[in-house]
Enzyme design. Structure first.
Site, mmCIF file in Angstrom:
data_model
loop_
_atom_site.group_PDB
_atom_site.id
_atom_site.type_symbol
_atom_site.label_atom_id
_atom_site.label_comp_id
_atom_site.label_asym_id
_atom_site.label_seq_id
_atom_site.Cartn_x
_atom_site.Cartn_y
_atom_site.Cartn_z
ATOM 1 N N GLU A 1 4.805 -4.812 7.139
ATOM 2 C CA GLU A 1 4.085 -3.705 7.791
ATOM 3 C C GLU A 1 4.558 -3.484 9.220
ATOM 4 O OE1 GLU A 1 2.659 -6.211 6.121
ATOM 5 O OE2 GLU A 1 1.047 -5.486 4.821
ATOM 6 N N GLY B 1 0.588 -4.922 0.925
ATOM 7 C CA GLY B 1 -0.601 -4.978 0.064
ATOM 8 C C GLY B 1 -0.329 -5.631 -1.286
ATOM 9 N N GLU C 1 -0.614 -9.233 -0.646
ATOM 10 C CA GLU C 1 -2.035 -9.486 -0.361
ATOM 11 C C GLU C 1 -2.877 -9.427 -1.638
ATOM 12 O OE1 GLU C 1 -1.656 -6.361 2.591
ATOM 13 O OE2 GLU C 1 -2.404 -7.732 4.115
ATOM 14 N N ALA D 1 0.867 -1.182 0.000
ATOM 15 C CA ALA D 1 0.000 0.000 0.000
ATOM 16 C C ALA D 1 0.901 1.227 0.000
ATOM 17 C CB ALA D 1 -0.870 -0.021 1.248
HETATM 18 N N1 CAA Z 1 4.598 3.208 -0.803
HETATM 19 C C1 CAA Z 1 4.993 4.355 -1.385
HETATM 20 N N2 CAA Z 1 6.145 4.459 -2.087
HETATM 21 C C2 CAA Z 1 6.933 3.359 -2.174
HETATM 22 C C3 CAA Z 1 6.580 2.125 -1.590
HETATM 23 C C4 CAA Z 1 5.349 2.075 -0.878
HETATM 24 N N3 CAA Z 1 4.903 0.953 -0.307
HETATM 25 N N4 CAA Z 1 7.561 1.234 -1.833
HETATM 26 C C5 CAA Z 1 8.486 1.879 -2.558
HETATM 27 N N5 CAA Z 1 8.119 3.156 -2.770
HETATM 28 C C6 CAA Z 1 8.837 4.202 -3.506
HETATM 29 C C7 CAA Z 1 10.015 4.720 -2.701
HETATM 30 O O1 CAA Z 1 9.604 5.701 -1.765
HETATM 31 C C8 CAA Z 1 10.872 5.278 -3.816
HETATM 32 O O2 CAA Z 1 10.344 6.514 -4.202
HETATM 33 P P1 CAA Z 1 11.312 7.841 -4.232
HETATM 34 O O3 CAA Z 1 12.325 7.520 -5.304
HETATM 35 O O4 CAA Z 1 10.364 8.943 -4.617
HETATM 36 O O5 CAA Z 1 11.908 7.956 -2.886
HETATM 37 C C9 CAA Z 1 10.639 4.321 -4.958
HETATM 38 O O6 CAA Z 1 9.416 3.639 -4.679
HETATM 39 C C10 CAA Z 1 11.719 3.267 -5.101
HETATM 40 O O7 CAA Z 1 11.863 2.614 -3.844
HETATM 41 P P2 CAA Z 1 13.280 2.440 -3.088
HETATM 42 O O8 CAA Z 1 14.193 3.552 -3.437
HETATM 43 O O9 CAA Z 1 13.007 2.209 -1.648
HETATM 44 O O10 CAA Z 1 13.801 1.099 -3.820
HETATM 45 P P3 CAA Z 1 14.767 0.003 -3.216
HETATM 46 O O11 CAA Z 1 15.118 -0.891 -4.343
HETATM 47 O O12 CAA Z 1 15.881 0.630 -2.457
HETATM 48 O O13 CAA Z 1 13.883 -0.811 -2.133
HETATM 49 C C11 CAA Z 1 11.875 -1.939 -1.379
HETATM 50 C C12 CAA Z 1 12.766 -1.547 -2.583
HETATM 51 C C13 CAA Z 1 12.630 -2.953 -0.469
HETATM 52 C C14 CAA Z 1 10.638 -2.598 -1.919
HETATM 53 C C15 CAA Z 1 11.531 -0.664 -0.559
HETATM 54 O O14 CAA Z 1 11.040 0.315 -1.451
HETATM 55 C C16 CAA Z 1 10.507 -0.873 0.509
HETATM 56 O O15 CAA Z 1 10.826 -1.400 1.567
HETATM 57 N N6 CAA Z 1 9.241 -0.458 0.270
HETATM 58 C C17 CAA Z 1 8.196 -0.487 1.253
HETATM 59 C C18 CAA Z 1 7.653 -1.912 1.447
HETATM 60 C C19 CAA Z 1 6.576 -1.920 2.514
HETATM 61 O O16 CAA Z 1 6.814 -1.589 3.663
HETATM 62 N N7 CAA Z 1 5.346 -2.348 2.128
HETATM 63 C C20 CAA Z 1 4.219 -2.390 3.033
HETATM 64 C C21 CAA Z 1 3.375 -1.151 2.884
HETATM 65 S S1 CAA Z 1 2.073 -1.027 4.087
HETATM 66 C C22 CAA Z 1 0.845 -2.053 3.508
HETATM 67 O O17 CAA Z 1 0.940 -2.651 2.461
HETATM 68 C C23 CAA Z 1 -0.372 -2.134 4.407
HETATM 69 C C24 CAA Z 1 -1.358 -3.198 4.012
HETATM 70 O O18 CAA Z 1 -1.219 -4.379 4.333
HETATM 71 C C25 CAA Z 1 -2.572 -2.852 3.306
#
Ligand code: CAA
Length: 258
Positions: A132, A109, A112, A65
């Site tokens: 998360e 998400g 999911e 998400a």
């Molecule tokens: N939401 C918003 N933006 C996201 C994102 C997310 N879930 N995941 C990645 N991005 C964005 C980053 O902010 C980045 O944008 P900017 O260049 O503008 O900063 C871009 O995508 C590229 O990401 P990274 O630079 O972080 O890429 P990476 O290769 O270094 O890492 C990754 C990749 C390990 C997937 C890392 O991006 C990450 O950990 N993302 C978040 C994963 C996460 O926590 N997901 C759970 C979300 S909460 C949820 O899903 C709730 C639910 O159950 C409904």
């Protein structure tokens, strides 16, 4: 209809829906979820479409998400708008099969969303996770419920509590994905599976989907009765006569969805 966050292509009875927010690794925001919802409804209505493949990019199916969208929201906001309430119902209401073709990250998400599909084909680059917990929250779209049913309590607890990622090989071994293919072949393999499904009687296909999904909702005895009655009901179709005649006549069946 024109979409900004997804791409929809229909070819030969298969709809390929590609999540397309590359700058955010296909993070699920309101717009993407609304467009996905609309596209799937269109696929359901379109008689040409007999199977759907949902995919992302090489780097990410979806990284979860959208954290930027959620970060400033309060409890009252998310509770009032029922954040992520309608989407699972919408996807589950699609009666045509949906295959998730997952390459790269399928996190939160994203994992999911893949689990809401009927089965998952993973590229060898796929990484699944429910991270998360690292954000001070927990899964909200099935990561503590569907994942537990798919891979069991111990692994689901591990994934949800540590936030670690699971690679494609472990995901296949654990029953989360149906098969793992080389990343370069992911789309072709998923489309080939969808084409195969599109050739079957769509009445039988919908019956299978309903029956397998029912197994998650009801006790075994009820599920077995439901399955048997649906099996019986398929004898009312022309496709059952055609399928069995074709077998005996040693020819390919020509199903007409009747
Ligand atoms: N939401 C918003 N933006 C996201 C994102 C997310 N879930 N995941 C990645 N991005 C964005 C980053 O902010 C980045 O944008 P900017 O260049 O503008 O900063 C871009 O995508 C590229 O990401 P990274 O630079 O972080 O890429 P990476 O290769 O270094 O890492 C990754 C990749 C390990 C997937 C890392 O991006 C990450 O950990 N993302 C978040 C994963 C996460 O926590 N997901 C759970 C979300 S909460 C949820 O899903 C709730 C639910 O159950 C409904």
């Amino acid at each position: 209809m024109a979409y900004e966050t997804i791409i929809v292509e229909v070819e030969d009875h298969v709809a390929l829906v590609t999540l397309n927010r590359p700058d955010a690794l296909n993070a699920l925001n309101d717009q993407l979820l609304k467009e996905l919802s609309t596209a799937l409804r269109e696929c359901q209505k379109n008689d040409k479409v007999r199977c759907i493949v949902l995919t992302g990019s090489d780097k990410a199916f979806a990284a979860g998400a959208d954290i930027k969208m959620m970060s400033e929201k309060s409890f009252v906001d998310v509770f009032s708008e029922d954040l992520f309430g309608p989407e699972p119902d919408m996807i589950q209401s699609v009666r045509k099969p949906i295959i998730a073709a997952v390459g790269g990250y399928a996190l939160g998400g994203g994992c999911e969303l893949a689990m809401m599909c009927d089965f998952i084909i993973a590229a060898d680059t796929a990484k699944f996770g429910q991270p998360e917990i690292n954000l001070g929250v927990m899964a909200g779209l099935g990561g503590s419920q569907r994942l537990t049913r798919f891979i069991g309590k111990s692994k689901a607890m591990d994934m949800n509590l540590t936030g670690r990622f699971m690679d494609a090989e472990e995901a296949e071994r654990s029953g989360l994905v149906s098969r793992v293919v080389p990343a370069k072949k992911l789309k072709d393999e998923a489309l080939a599976a969808a084409t195969k499904i599109a050739e079957k009687s769509q009445i039988a296909v919908m019956a299978v989907k309903e029956s397998v999904n029912r197994s998650y909702e009801v006790p075994l005895r009820e599920g077995l009765l439901f399955e048997r009655r649906v099996f019986h009901s398929l004898f009312a179709t022309e496709d059952q006569k055609e399928g069995m005649s074709a077998f005996m006549e040693k020819r390919e069946a020509q199903f007409r969805d009747k």
